[in-house]
Design a protein around this motif. Structure first.
Motif, PDB file in Angstrom:
ATOM      1  N   MET A 285       0.818  -1.204   0.000  1.00 34.63           N
ATOM      2  CA  MET A 285       0.000   0.000   0.000  1.00 34.63           C
ATOM      3  C   MET A 285       0.857   1.262   0.000  1.00 34.63           C
ATOM      4  O   MET A 285       0.490   2.269  -0.604  1.00 34.63           O
ATOM      5  N   ARG A 286       2.004   1.233   0.668  1.00 38.36           N
ATOM      6  CA  ARG A 286       2.863   2.418   0.702  1.00 38.36           C
ATOM      7  C   ARG A 286       3.583   2.641  -0.619  1.00 38.36           C
ATOM      8  O   ARG A 286       4.263   3.653  -0.800  1.00 38.36           O
ATOM      9  N   GLY A 287       3.466   1.714  -1.574  1.00 35.21           N
ATOM     10  CA  GLY A 287       4.058   1.849  -2.892  1.00 35.21           C
ATOM     11  C   GLY A 287       5.498   1.400  -2.948  1.00 35.21           C
ATOM     12  O   GLY A 287       6.125   1.069  -1.934  1.00 35.21           O
ATOM     13  N   TYR A 288       6.018   1.366  -4.162  1.00 29.55           N
ATOM     14  CA  TYR A 288       7.444   1.155  -4.396  1.00 29.55           C
ATOM     15  C   TYR A 288       8.102   2.519  -4.609  1.00 29.55           C
ATOM     16  O   TYR A 288       7.412   3.530  -4.791  1.00 29.55           O
ATOM     17  N   ASN A 289       9.422   2.556  -4.604  1.00 23.54           N
ATOM     18  CA  ASN A 289      10.126   3.802  -4.891  1.00 23.54           C
ATOM     19  C   ASN A 289       9.699   4.352  -6.247  1.00 23.54           C
ATOM     20  O   ASN A 289       9.754   3.639  -7.255  1.00 23.54           O
ATOM     21  N   HIS A 290       9.274   5.607  -6.264  1.00 18.27           N
ATOM     22  CA  HIS A 290       8.851   6.310  -7.475  1.00 18.27           C
ATOM     23  C   HIS A 290       7.575   5.722  -8.086  1.00 18.27           C
ATOM     24  O   HIS A 290       7.193   6.111  -9.187  1.00 18.27           O
ATOM     25  N   GLN A 291       6.922   4.798  -7.387  1.00 19.75           N
ATOM     26  CA  GLN A 291       5.735   4.138  -7.923  1.00 19.75           C
ATOM     27  C   GLN A 291       4.670   4.056  -6.826  1.00 19.75           C
ATOM     28  O   GLN A 291       4.573   3.066  -6.114  1.00 19.75           O
ATOM     29  N   PRO A 292       3.876   5.114  -6.687  1.00 12.62           N
ATOM     30  CA  PRO A 292       2.875   5.152  -5.612  1.00 12.62           C
ATOM     31  C   PRO A 292       1.657   4.301  -5.919  1.00 12.62           C
ATOM     32  O   PRO A 292       1.458   3.839  -7.045  1.00 12.62           O
ATOM     33  N   VAL A 293       0.829   4.122  -4.906  1.00 11.60           N
ATOM     34  CA  VAL A 293      -0.474   3.467  -5.044  1.00 11.60           C
ATOM     35  C   VAL A 293      -1.541   4.526  -4.814  1.00 11.60           C
ATOM     36  O   VAL A 293      -1.619   5.124  -3.740  1.00 11.60           O
ATOM     37  N   GLU A 294      -2.342   4.756  -5.812  1.00 15.58           N
ATOM     38  CA  GLU A 294      -3.359   5.802  -5.753  1.00 15.58           C
ATOM     39  C   GLU A 294      -4.396   5.494  -4.678  1.00 15.58           C
ATOM     40  O   GLU A 294      -4.952   4.396  -4.620  1.00 15.58           O
ATOM     41  N   GLY A 295      -4.657   6.460  -3.822  1.00 11.37           N
ATOM     42  CA  GLY A 295      -5.678   6.319  -2.795  1.00 11.37           C
ATOM     43  C   GLY A 295      -5.265   5.534  -1.577  1.00 11.37           C
ATOM     44  O   GLY A 295      -6.068   5.349  -0.652  1.00 11.37           O
ATOM     45  N   ALA A 296      -4.014   5.090  -1.527  1.00 10.38           N
ATOM     46  CA  ALA A 296      -3.596   4.221  -0.424  1.00 10.38           C
ATOM     47  C   ALA A 296      -3.569   4.942   0.914  1.00 10.38           C
ATOM     48  O   ALA A 296      -3.994   4.387   1.936  1.00 10.38           O
ATOM     49  N   PHE A 297      -3.077   6.175   0.928  1.00 12.55           N
ATOM     50  CA  PHE A 297      -2.879   6.825   2.221  1.00 12.55           C
ATOM     51  C   PHE A 297      -4.184   7.250   2.870  1.00 12.55           C
ATOM     52  O   PHE A 297      -4.228   7.503   4.068  1.00 12.55           O
ATOM     53  N   ASP A 298      -5.243   7.306   2.113  1.00 12.27           N
ATOM     54  CA  ASP A 298      -6.544   7.526   2.716  1.00 12.27           C
ATOM     55  C   ASP A 298      -6.894   6.354   3.626  1.00 12.27           C
ATOM     56  O   ASP A 298      -7.295   6.542   4.788  1.00 12.27           O
TER      57      ASP A 298
END
Length: 480
Positions: A120-133
């Motif tokens: 959910m926190r993503g990879y480096n330079h590759q986020p996951v949309e809406g995860a931090f909500d």
């Protein structure tokens, strides 16, 4: 002196036996979720030959097993009630171990390669949309539990793995597979029962590395298992047949699950002819080894991405995934042709993928018939007057967007050269499941393809917004 030695040895043996403690696999831990209304497996090791008792707090019932005289292995199956908890499980062979905060609900195995593994926190330079909500709102009181198995390729079947069940804390959610968590979040919100996700994945892995040796040697004799023999040195071992089955699946078998969600295939592009049989065998293996003969299995078709050459290898792989799903009862697939990313193989829109998997399960396994979750799929084509009329099968019985240009279509003549095509949904009689496709470059079309290249952007959906599956009307084995 001899008598003193014998007494001392006997005393030491008594101390070791008296101090022996139940040993459990990491997947049997505090905070775990057991599948509701089943005979759920609980296993481990104890003093060889000892009697092991397992007492469950939801019924007060005690189950017994005898530890194997050689290695101390034991297994019991406990009858689970309807969803609920928390409960306690006491296990003892004389020295008790107590498991706390156990929930009863729905358990799904989530496996595959990096698009399942991406947290959910993503990879480096590759986020996951809406995860931090979701991460910021995560509360431990919400009955979602996660167990992520640490990467561990192995030439021999492993008994233990790293990874125990975690509660729904922000830190645990951030570290959990995004696809799996979005799936779990939707399932829990809809069903209002505890959800457990057992995450077992490895970035870059092939499908054959998740299969056991006997399956490879019996059904896929074109693949070698020599690397599993003692004394063999191998490179890139995690990708070779059986390595991740041995190191990551074996230690969690036979944990009782409801079903499997699977996101893998990028590493098998170019070998689509093998893939249909491999995926069908994967389903058979999961059902057999986890002892759930009717376990549902839902796979994700790989997402569009620029692999450096915009050929058709992704399309053929997606086609293989669909064929395998359609040939085995209780299987399904979800499409991703609208959520890919040109510059990254790990697209950020994992929420759509997880939710589409959940909607498949909710419709087909939990009675949510009102969900039009199935992708429109190609049914037949007719060619007339320089145009192709492509008919689809869809559970909503309608397509979208109406009266708007459709993207992702290509059309070809007998020379097998595909050109970008114009396409629109048109009423044919009373049937609005037909797409008309044409191009000024092709006067006598004989073939149509949709979202079949590595990178493509398609917008055809059913009226619930579920994207149509990639397809081709031809049987040409062309790779350009």
């Amino acid at each position: 002196m001899k008598r003193i030695t014998i007494i001392t040895a006997a005393f030491l043996l008594f101390c070791l036996t008296a101090g022996a403690k139940i040993s459990l696999p990491s997947v049997i831990s505090d905070n775990m979720v057991l599948q509701q209304q089943t005979d759920a497996a609980i296993w481990g090791k104890a003093t060889p030959g000892s009697k092991v008792s397992v007492t469950v707090s939801w019924s007060g019932k005690t189950y017994s097993a005898k530890a194997d005289a050689a290695d101390g292995k034991w297994l019991v199956r406990v009858a689970t009630p309807k969803a609920g908890g928390p409960y306690r499980i006491k296990i003892s062979d004389g020295t008790p171990v107590t498991l706390e905060n156990v929930l009863i609900g729905e358990v799904w195995l989530c496996s595959g390669q990096s698009n399942m593994e991406q947290p959910m926190r993503g990879y480096n330079h590759q986020p996951v949309e809406g995860a931090f909500d979701l991460i910021s709102r995560a509360k431990e009181s919400r009955p979602i539990r996660m167990c992520s198995i640490k990467r561990n390729p192995s030439v021999t079947p492993a008994e233990q793995s790293e990874g125990s069940w975690q509660t729904n804390s922000p830190a645990a959610v951030a570290a959990t597979s995004a696809t799996a968590y979005f799936f779990a979040e939707q399932m829990q919100a809809t069903l209002d029962v505890p959800i457990g996700i057992l995450v077992c994945c490895y970035g870059g892995s092939t499908i054959e590395t998740w299969l056991p040796r006997d399956y490879i040697e019996q059904f896929h004799k074109d693949m070698s298992t020599a690397h599993l023999d003692p004394g063999t040195t191998i490179k890139e071992h995690y990708n070779n047949p059986c390595m991740l089955y041995n190191g990551m699946l074996t230690p969690i078998i036979p944990y009782t699950i409801k079903g499997v969600i699977w996101y893998q295939g990028e590493s098998n592009r170019g070998r689509h002819k093998q893939y249909v049989g491999l995926q069908m065998d994967l389903v058979k293996m999961f059902r057999e080894r986890f002892e759930v003969p009717d376990a549902p299995f839902y796979c994700v078709q790989i997402a569009p991405y620029n692999y450096g050459t915009n050929d058709f290898t992704s399309g053929y792989l997606c086609e293989a995934q669909q064929k395998a799903a359609e040939q085995v009862e209780g299987c399904g697939f979800v499409t991703t042709c609208d959520v890919g990313a040109y510059n990254t193989i790990h697209p950020s829109r994992k929420k759509e993928v997880g939710q589409r998997l959940a909607f498949q399960a909710l419709k087909h396994n939990y009675g949510q018939d009102y969900l039009f979750a199935d992708a429109p799929v190609y049914e037949k084509v007719e060619f007339e007057g320089g145009k192709a009329y492509v008919q689809f099968k869809t559970d909503f019985n309608k397509l979208a967007p109406m009266r708007a240009p459709l993207t992702g279509f290509e059309i070809a003549g007998k020379n097998k050269v595909f050109y970008p095509a114009e396409a629109r949904i048109e009423l044919v009689g009373n049937d609005d499941r037909t797409v008309t496709v044409w191009s000024p470059e092709v006067s006598h079309p004989v073939a149509v393809r949709y979202c079949f290249r590595n990178w493509c952007e398609g917008n055809l959906t059913n009226c619930a917004g579920v994207p149509a599956a990639p397809f081709r009307t031809d049987d040409w084995d062309i790779m350009y």
